[in-house]
Write a protein that holds these residues in place. Structure first.
Motif, mmCIF file in Angstrom:
data_model
loop_
_atom_site.group_PDB
_atom_site.id
_atom_site.type_symbol
_atom_site.label_atom_id
_atom_site.label_comp_id
_atom_site.label_asym_id
_atom_site.label_seq_id
_atom_site.Cartn_x
_atom_site.Cartn_y
_atom_site.Cartn_z
ATOM 1 N N ARG A 32 0.864 -1.192 0.000
ATOM 2 C CA ARG A 32 0.000 0.000 0.000
ATOM 3 C C ARG A 32 0.891 1.228 0.000
ATOM 4 N N GLU A 33 0.643 2.105 -0.954
ATOM 5 C CA GLU A 33 1.424 3.347 -1.048
ATOM 6 C C GLU A 33 0.548 4.494 -0.537
ATOM 7 N N ASP A 34 0.814 4.946 0.687
ATOM 8 C CA ASP A 34 0.060 6.085 1.224
ATOM 9 C C ASP A 34 0.585 7.381 0.619
ATOM 10 N N ILE A 85 -9.378 6.899 -3.544
ATOM 11 C CA ILE A 85 -9.386 8.327 -3.183
ATOM 12 C C ILE A 85 -9.943 8.444 -1.774
ATOM 13 N N THR A 86 -9.050 8.623 -0.823
ATOM 14 C CA THR A 86 -9.476 8.696 0.583
ATOM 15 C C THR A 86 -8.328 9.219 1.439
ATOM 16 N N ASP A 87 -8.647 9.595 2.650
ATOM 17 C CA ASP A 87 -7.625 9.975 3.626
ATOM 18 C C ASP A 87 -6.850 8.703 4.005
ATOM 19 N N MET A 102 6.229 7.756 1.782
ATOM 20 C CA MET A 102 7.483 8.283 1.241
ATOM 21 C C MET A 102 7.348 9.736 0.813
ATOM 22 N N ASN A 103 8.509 10.277 0.477
ATOM 23 C CA ASN A 103 8.599 11.677 0.062
ATOM 24 C C ASN A 103 8.125 12.613 1.177
ATOM 25 N N PHE A 104 8.300 12.158 2.408
ATOM 26 C CA PHE A 104 8.082 12.974 3.613
ATOM 27 C C PHE A 104 6.632 13.441 3.779
#
Ligand SMILES: C[S@@+](CC[C@H](N)C(=O)[O-])C[C@H]1O[C@@H](n2cnc3c(N)ncnc32)[C@H](O)[C@@H]1O
Length: 251
Positions: A32-34, A85-87, A102-104
């Motif tokens: 899963r990529e948040d 599409i969600t929080d 990632m990417n802070f």
């Protein structure tokens, strides 16, 4: 220009694959990529193995739609990549082998409790053998108001730390671009976030229920004195002007 100057999804997934294998002794499949934006990292995951599946989570509809049209459509197995599409705190995508922040992007959570709630939700979304990967940046120039330029192919990438408030560690950053033909894209991307420190993040991850948290620090190339792209677990980092590291958290 963002994809060429900011992200290196190949190196990111190399690190995730190798570290998961080293710790768990087998291969991860569900990722899963948040804060996925367009889902570039998920797409790289899908390309690595046809058994891999990825879920790209972002609450910005327009960005996700661009990913569906331009990133997923390029894959040989597009059905293995699902956008949601969600929080990130309420995605409901669970039983993951790997979750990435990632990417802070998680620096966008400003309050301790909000960050802890997010970490708890990640822990509850992992398999017992899963791993949570984050990146972080810092160093004595990270808390400074500055502008840095880097030459890329056909354009210049400009990183601006426009404001930093030492009282709450919140800062305003921008990415600007300037093409070699002289076109300017001012404030192409804007980030208002908190500069979290590694001790704060490690403590919060442990409080959120992770059993082990390790910092993977980049080695130094002896000739150039720059980072060599090899990240190893360590308890002692170097007091560089600017550093990027990975945080690896086990449930
Ligand atoms: C810094 S960008 C990162 C994009 C991409 N992951 C990358 O590495 O380039 C942050 C992304 O996080 C998304 N975002 C911010 N807060 C979020 C939240 N609470 N839930 C879901 N997405 C969020 C934004 O819409 C944006 O696309």
């Amino acid at each position: 220009m963002y994809q060429e100057s900011v992200q290196c999804v190949e190196a990111e997934i190399d690190f995730v694959e190798a570290t998961y294998k080293e710790i768990r002794g087998n291969e991860a499949r569900f990722l899963r990529e948040d804060f996925s934006g367009t889902g570039q990292t998920s797409a790289e995951w899908i390309k690595r193995n046809k058994k891999n599946k990825a879920w790209a989570i972002d609450f910005d509809e327009e960005v996700v739609q661009w990913g569906i049209d331009n990133v997923r459509s390029q894959l040989n197995h597009p059905e293995n990549l699902t956008y949601k599409i969600t929080d990130v705190r309420y995605s409901g995508i669970t039983k993951m082998d790997v979750i990435l922040a990632m990417n802070f992007s998680y620096f966008l959570f400003m309050e301790r409790q909000t960050m802890k709630d997010y970490f708890v939700s990640v822990k509850n979304s992992l398999e017992p053998t899963g791993i949570f990967f984050l990146d972080a940046f810092g160093g004595y120039e990270a808390a400074k108001e500055l502008t840095e330029e880097r030459e890329c192919e056909g354009f210049t990438y400009i990183w601006e730390q426009a404001t930093f408030n030492p009282i709450n560690s919140q800062m305003q950053c921008y990415i600007h671009f300037k093409t070699d033909k002289g076109e300017q894209v001012n404030r192409a991307f804007s980030y208002y976030w908190r500069l979290w420190t590694l001790p704060e993040l490690q403590e919060l991850l442990l409080e959120a229920g992770f059993s082990q948290v390790d910092i993977y620090w980049e080695g130094t190339d002896e000739e150039s004195g720059e980072g060599d792209g090899v990240f190893q677990p360590t308890k002692i980092g170097t007091a560089d002007a600017g550093w990027v590291c990975y945080i690896v958290a086990l449930p």
